[in-house]
Design a protein around this motif. Sequence first.
Motif, PDB file in Angstrom:
ATOM      1  N   PRO A 132     -10.593 -26.753   7.406  1.00 61.74           N
ATOM      2  CA  PRO A 132     -10.438 -27.976   6.524  1.00 61.74           C
ATOM      3  C   PRO A 132     -11.317 -28.275   5.274  1.00 61.74           C
ATOM      4  N   ILE A 133     -12.444 -27.952   5.411  1.00 60.54           N
ATOM      5  CA  ILE A 133     -13.449 -27.784   4.153  1.00 60.54           C
ATOM      6  C   ILE A 133     -12.842 -26.973   3.108  1.00 60.54           C
ATOM      7  N   VAL A 134     -12.426 -25.883   3.612  1.00 59.73           N
ATOM      8  CA  VAL A 134     -11.907 -24.893   2.503  1.00 59.73           C
ATOM      9  C   VAL A 134     -10.552 -25.557   1.880  1.00 59.73           C
ATOM     10  N   TYR A 135      -9.763 -26.181   2.734  1.00 57.96           N
ATOM     11  CA  TYR A 135      -8.501 -26.635   1.997  1.00 57.96           C
ATOM     12  C   TYR A 135      -8.827 -27.958   1.414  1.00 57.96           C
ATOM     13  N   THR A 136      -9.742 -28.757   1.736  1.00 53.13           N
ATOM     14  CA  THR A 136     -10.263 -29.550   0.909  1.00 53.13           C
ATOM     15  C   THR A 136     -10.743 -29.371  -0.589  1.00 53.13           C
ATOM     16  N   ALA A 137     -11.633 -28.311  -0.535  1.00 51.98           N
ATOM     17  CA  ALA A 137     -12.130 -27.883  -1.866  1.00 51.98           C
ATOM     18  C   ALA A 137     -11.134 -27.018  -2.658  1.00 51.98           C
ATOM     19  N   ALA A 138      -9.889 -26.574  -2.006  1.00 53.33           N
ATOM     20  CA  ALA A 138      -8.817 -26.032  -2.772  1.00 53.33           C
ATOM     21  C   ALA A 138      -8.071 -27.465  -3.369  1.00 53.33           C
ATOM     22  N   LEU A 139      -7.836 -28.209  -2.758  1.00 57.76           N
ATOM     23  CA  LEU A 139      -7.092 -29.760  -3.364  1.00 57.76           C
ATOM     24  C   LEU A 139      -8.261 -30.202  -4.539  1.00 57.76           C
ATOM     25  N   GLU A 140      -9.210 -30.087  -4.273  1.00 59.48           N
ATOM     26  CA  GLU A 140     -10.057 -30.734  -5.152  1.00 59.48           C
ATOM     27  C   GLU A 140     -10.178 -29.812  -6.495  1.00 59.48           C
ATOM     28  N   ALA A 141      -9.814 -28.492  -6.271  1.00 52.80           N
ATOM     29  CA  ALA A 141      -9.804 -27.527  -7.562  1.00 52.80           C
ATOM     30  C   ALA A 141      -8.249 -27.508  -8.039  1.00 52.80           C
ATOM     31  N   GLY A 142      -7.535 -28.547  -7.583  1.00 50.47           N
ATOM     32  CA  GLY A 142      -6.118 -28.675  -8.141  1.00 50.47           C
ATOM     33  C   GLY A 142      -4.995 -27.865  -7.703  1.00 50.47           C
ATOM     34  N   VAL A 143      -5.340 -27.308  -6.309  1.00 53.71           N
ATOM     35  CA  VAL A 143      -4.259 -26.627  -5.766  1.00 53.71           C
ATOM     36  C   VAL A 143      -3.073 -27.710  -5.127  1.00 53.71           C
ATOM     37  N   GLU A 144      -1.780 -27.502  -5.489  1.00 53.63           N
ATOM     38  CA  GLU A 144      -0.872 -28.258  -5.077  1.00 53.63           C
ATOM     39  C   GLU A 144      -0.646 -28.048  -3.432  1.00 53.63           C
ATOM     40  N   ALA A 177      -9.887 -21.781  -4.252  1.00 55.53           N
ATOM     41  CA  ALA A 177     -10.816 -23.096  -4.163  1.00 55.53           C
ATOM     42  C   ALA A 177     -12.193 -22.434  -4.788  1.00 55.53           C
ATOM     43  N   GLY A 178     -12.472 -21.215  -4.391  1.00 59.73           N
ATOM     44  CA  GLY A 178     -13.740 -20.734  -5.006  1.00 59.73           C
ATOM     45  C   GLY A 178     -14.902 -21.183  -3.871  1.00 59.73           C
ATOM     46  N   ILE A 179     -15.651 -19.860  -3.694  1.00 54.98           N
ATOM     47  CA  ILE A 179     -16.705 -19.917  -2.762  1.00 54.98           C
ATOM     48  C   ILE A 179     -17.725 -20.880  -3.169  1.00 54.98           C
ATOM     49  N   ARG A 180     -18.108 -20.603  -4.416  1.00 55.43           N
ATOM     50  CA  ARG A 180     -18.983 -21.878  -4.818  1.00 55.43           C
ATOM     51  C   ARG A 180     -18.695 -22.969  -4.792  1.00 55.43           C
ATOM     52  N   ARG A 181     -17.571 -23.440  -5.144  1.00 52.48           N
ATOM     53  CA  ARG A 181     -17.176 -25.087  -5.032  1.00 52.48           C
ATOM     54  C   ARG A 181     -16.968 -25.318  -3.517  1.00 52.48           C
ATOM     55  N   THR A 182     -16.616 -24.374  -2.756  1.00 53.14           N
ATOM     56  CA  THR A 182     -16.663 -24.798  -1.129  1.00 53.14           C
ATOM     57  C   THR A 182     -17.886 -25.055  -0.620  1.00 53.14           C
ATOM     58  N   LEU A 183     -18.716 -24.233  -0.987  1.00 45.81           N
ATOM     59  CA  LEU A 183     -20.140 -24.431  -0.595  1.00 45.81           C
ATOM     60  C   LEU A 183     -20.704 -25.717  -0.922  1.00 45.81           C
ATOM     61  N   GLU A 184     -20.357 -25.962  -2.345  1.00 42.88           N
ATOM     62  CA  GLU A 184     -20.965 -27.125  -2.668  1.00 42.88           C
ATOM     63  C   GLU A 184     -20.291 -28.278  -1.793  1.00 42.88           C
ATOM     64  N   LEU A 185     -19.075 -28.400  -1.802  1.00 46.53           N
ATOM     65  CA  LEU A 185     -18.237 -29.214  -0.766  1.00 46.53           C
ATOM     66  C   LEU A 185     -18.923 -29.554   0.374  1.00 46.53           C
ATOM     67  N   ALA A 186     -19.107 -28.521   1.004  1.00 52.21           N
ATOM     68  CA  ALA A 186     -19.659 -28.525   2.383  1.00 52.21           C
ATOM     69  C   ALA A 186     -20.937 -29.323   2.448  1.00 52.21           C
ATOM     70  N   LYS A 187     -21.778 -29.023   1.194  1.00 54.14           N
ATOM     71  CA  LYS A 187     -23.020 -29.772   1.234  1.00 54.14           C
ATOM     72  C   LYS A 187     -23.011 -31.350   1.175  1.00 54.14           C
ATOM     73  N   LYS A 188     -21.960 -31.499   0.363  1.00 47.73           N
ATOM     74  CA  LYS A 188     -21.588 -32.933  -0.007  1.00 47.73           C
ATOM     75  C   LYS A 188     -20.898 -33.357   1.320  1.00 47.73           C
ATOM     76  N   MET A 189     -20.470 -32.776   1.999  1.00 44.41           N
ATOM     77  CA  MET A 189     -19.985 -33.306   3.457  1.00 44.41           C
ATOM     78  C   MET A 189     -21.089 -33.447   4.468  1.00 44.41           C
ATOM     79  N   GLY A 190     -22.360 -33.253   3.925  1.00 41.75           N
ATOM     80  CA  GLY A 190     -23.552 -33.313   5.134  1.00 41.75           C
ATOM     81  C   GLY A 190     -23.749 -32.113   5.673  1.00 41.75           C
ATOM     82  N   ILE A 191     -23.234 -30.929   5.633  1.00 39.28           N
ATOM     83  CA  ILE A 191     -23.790 -29.464   5.965  1.00 39.28           C
ATOM     84  C   ILE A 191     -24.856 -28.926   5.240  1.00 39.28           C
ATOM     85  N   THR A 192     -25.949 -28.971   5.918  1.00 38.64           N
ATOM     86  CA  THR A 192     -27.244 -28.396   5.177  1.00 38.64           C
ATOM     87  C   THR A 192     -27.434 -26.791   5.633  1.00 38.64           C
ATOM     88  N   ALA A 193     -26.576 -26.378   6.680  1.00 38.19           N
ATOM     89  CA  ALA A 193     -26.744 -24.957   6.950  1.00 38.19           C
ATOM     90  C   ALA A 193     -26.624 -23.977   6.029  1.00 38.19           C
TER      91      ALA A 193
END
Length: 751
Positions: A457-469, A523-539
């Motif tokens: 779901p985090i990957v998919y959310t990042a893709a939507l944020e990147a403009g994927v329909e 989505a992009g790996i970097r964008r996905t990692l940034e989103l995960a961090k915004k969602m509170g994942i510090t791992a």
Amino acid sequence: MKNISKPQWRKISKYVFWAFVALSGLFISFMLSIYAGAWGPIPSEKTLSDLNYQKATEVYSADSVLIGKYYLFDRQPVTYEQLPAHLVNALVSIEDERFYQHKGIDYPSLLRVAIKTILLQDQSAGGGSTLSQQLVKNLYPREHNSKLGLVADKFREMMIARKLESIYTKEEILQHYLNTVSFGGNTFGIESAALKFYNKPASDLSTVEAATLVGMLKATYAYNPRLFPDRSITRRNLVLLAMARNNHLENSRLDSLQGLPLALDYREFDHDEGIAPYFREEVRKQLKRWAEEEQKNDREYNIYTSGLKVYTTLNYKMQQLAEAAMTEHMQKLQQQFEKSYGTKGPWDTDKELIKKTVHQSPVFRKLRESGLTEEEVMDSLSVKRSMTLPTWKGDTTIIASSIDSIRHLMKFLNVGSLGIDPQSGEVLTWIGGINYKYFKYDHISQSKRQVGSTFKPIVYTAALEAGVEPCKYYSAREVAYENMEGWSPGNSGDKDEAYLNYSMEEALSNSVNTVAVKVLEDAGIRRTLELAKKMGITADLPAQPSLALGTGSVSIPELAGAYASYVNDSRPVKPYLIRKVTTGKDSLLMEHTPDDPPAQAFSEQNRQLMLQMMKATVNKGTAARIRSTYGLRNDLAGKTGTTQNNKDAWFVAVSPELVHVSWVGLDRHEIGFRSTSLGQGANAALPMYAKLLSSMNNDASFNSITRARFRSPSDKVSRLLDCEPVKKDGFLKRLFTNPDKKKKKKFRSKD
């Protein structure tokens, strides 16, 4: 017989006189030595006027249920007003009938004891100690074993008792006595005893219950009502008789009360037993850190002796249901797991893994540190003896070696199960393992495991944020990524998907691995990692395409906090356990203050889109057995997860008022489930939540959670998801595509 002459009589009288003087001098010297503190300190009136004794810290659930204590001595002081009259009357009647007449020393009683003990040689005559003297003994335990030392202790207690009587009222002495007296088993004070044996405060004790506990004081072990019920009843009835003899109980009630059963409601406040042991241990650790920080500010709090009250977020009833659901599910799953391996379980056949596990065990390390060679240690651990080991039917005692016990524990599946309020982050349920007594490792607070498809779901959310329909179609065909050493993720099952193309909703709800990697490309790996961090994942997550399949290791609290954002206006939460800490008299010492809400991690539209996709996972995807098997119709969204080689099974459930994460696996990461059908998240992890929710549905007190409804998605969101779930390749594409040949390409991340 010759008459004694006058000179001789004078001589004898002289000897007797000087012997008397000498003995008197010795006695006076002896008493002065006691007074001077040679046999133990005689506290001053100032010291006695400020009695402080160690008090247990109490831990309460959010619904005000006492769930545990931290203590060196299990003691919870109460005031005299909290002591029922029949309790006080029972104590005075059996222990010190003239309590209200004497000033700390009961001289008639002492004389009676002296005559019976010295002249009649009656060793059962007792000690003649008043309650005031017994209180002194509670406050200042005896340290001498010799006969002279015991005599000194007795006189010392009498001296201190007289002082106590001059400082305190009779009621205050009774209060202090009942707060300090031992009931055995490291339980001190009437309040702790009442909670332990009757699961109620002292103020609610009945006459019979009070008499039972008072009866214990003569010999706390011999008259323990749990261990020796018949003996305890005999002693209790003697207390009731003493009450009647002292006019504190009507004779008309005596026979009926003496005929009543014990009716215990025993509850041991043991760190290993009771409700939520993993939760209580994590609270203890956090409380200890808080006390250490307070110490830096010159505020001294000892979590074991300061009598603090800790008010937590735990929902007591929900925790009970969660533990019952876990036990029911895991007992069945463990049987299936062992049956799947038969006689070929790694705990029986994998010698290298067994050796590795033994070498990592605390007992092996301790023996090695003592100077023994490896061979000597292994010999020692191979010796068979009687030992108690856990099973799902209860503890069993067998003849086994330490190595046998290690192998036995290796095969147990374990769990991590956490429920939080998605708006506040309050922890409602917390199960860190299957059995705290044998498995101290907490899979919530201490563990990070690969999260598998629950990361999608985090990957998919990042893709939507990147403009994927959301209605973009992705081919399910397997791809070998040339720039990733031919890495070729596949899908579970044997469904022919070479010509199929999935919408995002369909791919997520059915957890299609091949599509998840392609979504990550968009989505992009970097964008996905940034989103995960915004969602509170510090791992520290891997910046690799395998990220899409959940190869990163994340803690359960962080995963729960991240999923909360889907029902909390796109904002993650940080789970917390302690609401406030107070003194024993409820003066506030610390209170949880929420941090400023974090920024929205993603847009409101994408929040609604993702929620709809995860609702499809529950309604028709990998988590559909919530509907089909368990018949649950609650508003739910969620995601299952299974890691490589079936090592970890996950299920995350999202509802408007509850986010719940379940994990199942083995402590030895080298061991996995034998098959995906057994080890997949939908089978191994999901039932824990489903059984919990089913129980909650049957309890109206949970209606605010179970009957909560998601807000309807906007019309735009509904339109964006209005597409066929699956499209098949056209005839020409199928004609020129070899389904048995993997497509080769480079992984291109759109960062």
